[in-house]
Design an enzyme around this catalytic site. Structure first.
Site, PDB file in Angstrom:
ATOM      1  N   ARG A 120     121.049  10.643 -21.335  1.00  0.00           N
ATOM      2  CA  ARG A 120     122.397  11.062 -21.734  1.00  0.00           C
ATOM      3  C   ARG A 120     122.680  10.692 -23.192  1.00  0.00           C
ATOM      4  NH1 ARG A 120     125.443   7.829 -17.939  1.00  0.00           N
ATOM      5  NH2 ARG A 120     123.439   7.020 -17.244  1.00  0.00           N
TER       6      ARG A 120
ATOM      7  N   HIS B 105     123.548   1.757 -11.080  1.00  0.00           N
ATOM      8  CA  HIS B 105     123.217   2.628 -12.206  1.00  0.00           C
ATOM      9  C   HIS B 105     123.408   4.065 -11.740  1.00  0.00           C
ATOM     10  CE1 HIS B 105     121.045   4.546 -15.471  1.00  0.00           C
ATOM     11  NE2 HIS B 105     120.900   3.390 -16.072  1.00  0.00           N
TER      12      HIS B 105
END
Lengths: 608, 251
Positions: free
Chosen positions: A264, A244
């Site tokens: 994000r 990740h």
């Protein structure tokens, strides 16, 4: 030998989203069902999922449907996904989300009162049903409460160490070899327990605890992968491990803890030490047509998806993780060796606290960083294994009759890289299918299996071995050495020489594990528990390393510095692991199942 | 940046035990759980402790730090002076299994007794429609990570084992409040809250809200409104009359 015995139709190993969903389905189809889990009910790794459940419900963008979701999923996996799994997943996810509401889940809402959906990496439309940034908690609590309401038996803090196989009668096909049950121990007392059952569903999650920097908990020791191999099943795609892109990196004790992709999705951007949005420099050709070229276009996309393309920060995770790795290597990293994730300068403090309450709390409490006022420092962390038990897509059945696998422990669905949000939906879709098929198999073979007495005695003897040895090594030291090995040599960027060194070290670690000793007695003894987990971790690590060495290309969660490009031949090849007679891992190449023309057409019709 | 800390950790089982003293290294940014793990790896391989996520999300590593119910993973070592002795003991309201691990089955027994969520029908198109403002009240309680710190601190059961049969504890009173406020749920659990789960035992001292690592306002937003709703039902003359008129003799 003192042994507690139980008899069921279906035994589910693991109580995360996939396990509980499988148990609910098996129970509702008339099977006597038990769930066996290593932790207390409600603590499984699903609880840590943050962002949401991907499902093309079209609540915010009516243009979205299963075909777009299918396409995004396949492209995110660099087309190595099993097409049938990706199809079933995209088609069924919306119903699986809706039924959670019938069981009490409370998702965030749209202004029309429907389930709200958020943007995430690799998804064309806002698609993730969510509850703030604690969606996993909502999912597990809902399934837990449903499991309890149905009165399903749960064996908490109980670890399965062996799957039992033997002759299975019934089903009209005469006698065959298949699953007959499982053997394990109660963590609390150390006493042994066996379940007789014609169906076992593995829902044990992943393998991340073999890596030094990981978002995974102690439970992620690859038990299910290893149990399946030892029972004669196969593992597919083991070379693909997802790092990740955004784990915490400071202070050292929290290194690896997940920072949700929702940061994000909700407008956060990545910057290097010079303040540049470096992701614009890392847009691969494969995604160029659908990715914004300028910061202005990227920023407009959140509101107007028709006329703008996705920000490069929302490329699939493998791309973002590699980019961060490159920036840090090039000397443009933060003081603690990561990059900056900045939402403070882009969204209001109120918005951030409302949408990302757990992240706000996590950084405030653990790092003394106020994410509404300053950027976070983040870097890649081992998060998810795409590889797992090779299963038949419609039934989640492994190659051993009576054995099923769903969720992270199953392989194929995500190809070489999983999109964010597709894990929670995977758990629900294939958890349900595994539970249904396990119940059907069991009801055909009720009374047709018996516990193999010799195997039970052998399993008990093996479990007690670490107590019999005096003066051997401490299991914690061996685990740390394995984690360092995988981190250094089979991590985010790989080369043949490093993987070969890893395999040598794994062989050496195997000798050390055979000589471990533990202090104390059998009652709630973490040292002993770790000693029993280590052989699983080593076996799975060997699978990862062998497959990583064999695949001489870079694709998704497998990046070879010595073979940096994707390769057309590998694009249609899966690597499959089986257990060799000598206990080692052997690899075979297998052609990737080819999707039918009506699905292949989707890649032409749906615009990029 | 590292220093040697003095830790006193309770070790023992159901038959008894005592505080054992350890000297152990502490590094910058660490939490109490890091130090416990270092003890396991270096000095006490069989030291029993529950943990999972190490990020305050799962509610496994509950214990008492210097007598206060806390999550070990969210208690930073920087909150103590380097010379301060840190004492770790198991949750006091529950029977000890071993070391820092307690038998919390009381909570799972109570959870199973609560009448399950019972939704009304879906809309014609298969959706349930709810407004954000309406789901937020129950969402606050669904933030609960079931760490059982509220149960541990609640004086009704902390030193009163005898109350456990009649009292479900703050965690399950807010579960009842959550269901009561849930926009889709159609079941009335107010009688049960009072009679089966011991709502009346709570005298709203708010200790549970103080220890909640999720910052849930258990008392103000959950238990007090639930008490008011129960009082409405019990003492509203019209409700009383309605319940008399509608009642049929048991056959």
């Amino acid at each position: 030998m003192e042994l507690e015995r139980h008899e069921y139709d279906v035994v589910v190993v693991g109580a995360g989203g996939a396990g509980l969903r499988a148990a609910i389905e098996a129970h509702e189809n008339g099977a006597r069902t038990a769930v066996v889990c290593k932790s207390l009910l409600g603590k499984a790794h699903t609880v840590m999922a943050e962002g949401g459940i991907a499902a093309a419900m079209g609540n915010l963008w009516p243009e979205d449907d299963w075909r777009v979701h299918f396409r995004d999923t396949m492209r995110g996996g660099k087309m190595l996904n099993h097409w049938r799994m990706a199809q079933l997943h995209a088609q069924e996810a919306p119903d699986r989300v809706r039924e959670l509401e019938d069981w009490g889940a409370l998702f965030d809402r749209t202004p029309d009162g429907l389930i709200s959906q958020r943007d995430f990496g690799g998804h064309r439309y806002a698609r993730l049903a969510h509850v703030g940034d604690r969606t996993g908690l909502e999912l597990i609590r809902t399934l837990q409460q449903r499991t309890v309401a149905l009165g399903i038996d749960v064996y908490m803090e109980c670890t399965v160490t062996r799957l039992l196989t033997g002759p299975v009668a019934g089903g009209g096909a005469g006698e065959e070899q298949g699953i007959t049950g499982a053997f394990g121990y109660w963590r609390e007392s150390g006493r042994f327990v066996a379940w007789q059952a014609p169906s076992v569903v593995l829902a044990t999650g992943g393998i991340g605890k073999s890596y030094k920097v990981t978002s995974n908990s102690w439970e992620y020791t690859g038990d299910g992968h290893s149990l399946a191999l030892q029972a004669g099943a196969t593992l597919v795609n083991m070379e693909f491990v997802q790092f990740h892109p955004t784990g915490m990196i400071w202070p050292p004790s929290v290194r690896g803890i997940l920072v949700t992709e929702s940061v994000r999705g909700d407008g956060g951007v990545l910057r290097n030490s010079a303040g540049n949005r470096f992701m614009f420099d890392y847009i691969p050709d494969f995604f160029r047509k659908e990715t914004a070229e300028t910061e202005d276009e990227a920023d407009r996309w959140y509101e107007d998806k028709k006329n703008n393309r996705r920000p490069p920060e929302l490329l699939p995770r493998d791309e973002v993780a590699r980019a961060i790795n490159s920036e840090v290597k090039a000397g443009r990293g933060t003081p603690h060796g990561g990059v900056f994730l900045d939402i403070a300068s882009r969204r209001s403090a109120e918005y951030i606290r409302k949408r990302l309450p757990s992240m706000y709390h996590q950084f405030k409490e653990l790092a003394e960083v106020d994410i509404t006022a300053e950027p976070m420092e983040v870097g890649p962390t081992c998060h998810y294994v795409m590889g797992g038990v090779e299963v038949e897509p419609d039934t989640a059945a492994a190659r051993v009759p009576g054995l099923f696998a769903a969720g992270e422990v199953a392989g194929g669905m995500h190809g070489s890289n999983r999109l964010g949000g597709n894990s929670l939906s995977d758990l629900l879709v294939f958890g349900r299918r595994a539970g249904l098929a396990a119940a059907e198999h069991a009801l055909k073979h009720t009374g047709g299996v018996a516990l193999p007495e010799a195997a039970l005695a052998d399993a008990a003897r093996a479990a007690l071995e670490p107590f019999d040895r005096e003066g051997g090594e401490n299991p914690y030291t061996v685990q740390q050495d394995l984690q360092q090995t995988m981190h250094d040599l089979v991590g985010i960027i790989r080369t043949a020489s490093e993987i070969e060194r890893a395999l040598e070290r794994i062989a050496e670690l195997r000798r050390r594990v055979a000589d471990l000793s533990v202090e104390g007695h059998r009652q709630y003894n973490p040292g002993w528990h770790l000693a029993l987990d280590l052989p699983h971790m080593l076996l799975v690590s060997e699978c990862i390393a062998r497959a990583a060495l064999e695949r001489q290309e870079s694709r998704g969660g497998h990046t070879r510095d010595d073979f940096p490009a994707t390769d057309a031949e590998w694009a249609t090849t899966n690597l499959v692991c089986v257990l060799a007679p000598d206990g080692g891992v052997s690899l075979t190449r297998q052609p990737l199942p080819q999707m039918p023309p009506e699905l292949a057409e989707i890649f032409e019709e749906v615009p990029g | 940046m590292s220093y040697d800390a003095t830790f006193r950790v309770w070790r023992g089982d159901a038959t008894g035990g005592d505080l054992q003293t350890f000297t152990v290294e502490v590094n910058e940014g660490e939490v109490v759980l890091d130090v416990i793990h270092r003890l396991q790896a270096s000095q006490a391989g069989d030291l029993a402790v529950r943990w999972n996520c190490k990020a305050g999300k799962c509610g496994s590593c509950s214990a008492e730090v210097n007598g206060r119910p806390r999550l070990l993973c969210m208690t930073r070592m920087s909150t103590f002076a380097e010379t301060e002795t840190v004492t770790i003991t198991p949750l006091r309201a529950f029977p000890v299994i071993r070391d820092l691990v307690t038998d919390v089955s009381y909570n799972y027994v109570k959870a199973a007794q609560i009448p399950a969520f019972t939704p009304g029908p879906r809309d014609a198109d298969g959706a349930h429609r709810m407004q954000q403002v309406d789901v937020e009240r129950s969402q606050e309680f669904r933030k609960c990570i079931e760490c059982w710190l509220c149960q541990d601190t609640c004086h009704v059961i902390r030193d009163h084992e005898e109350n456990k049969a009649a009292f479900a504890g703050p965690r399950f009173l807010i579960r009842l409040a959550e269901l009561d406020m849930h926009p889709l749920d159609v079941l009335d659990r107010r009688e049960d809250a009072q009679d089966q789960f011991g709502l009346g035992y709570c005298n709203i001292t708010k200790c549970c809200s103080e220890v909640c690592p999720e910052g849930i306002h258990l008392t103000d937003n959950g238990i007090i409104p639930l008490k008011e709703r129960v009082a409405d039902r019990r003492f509203d003359p019209l409700t009383w009359l309605g319940s008399r008129i509608g009642r049929r003799p048991r056959s």
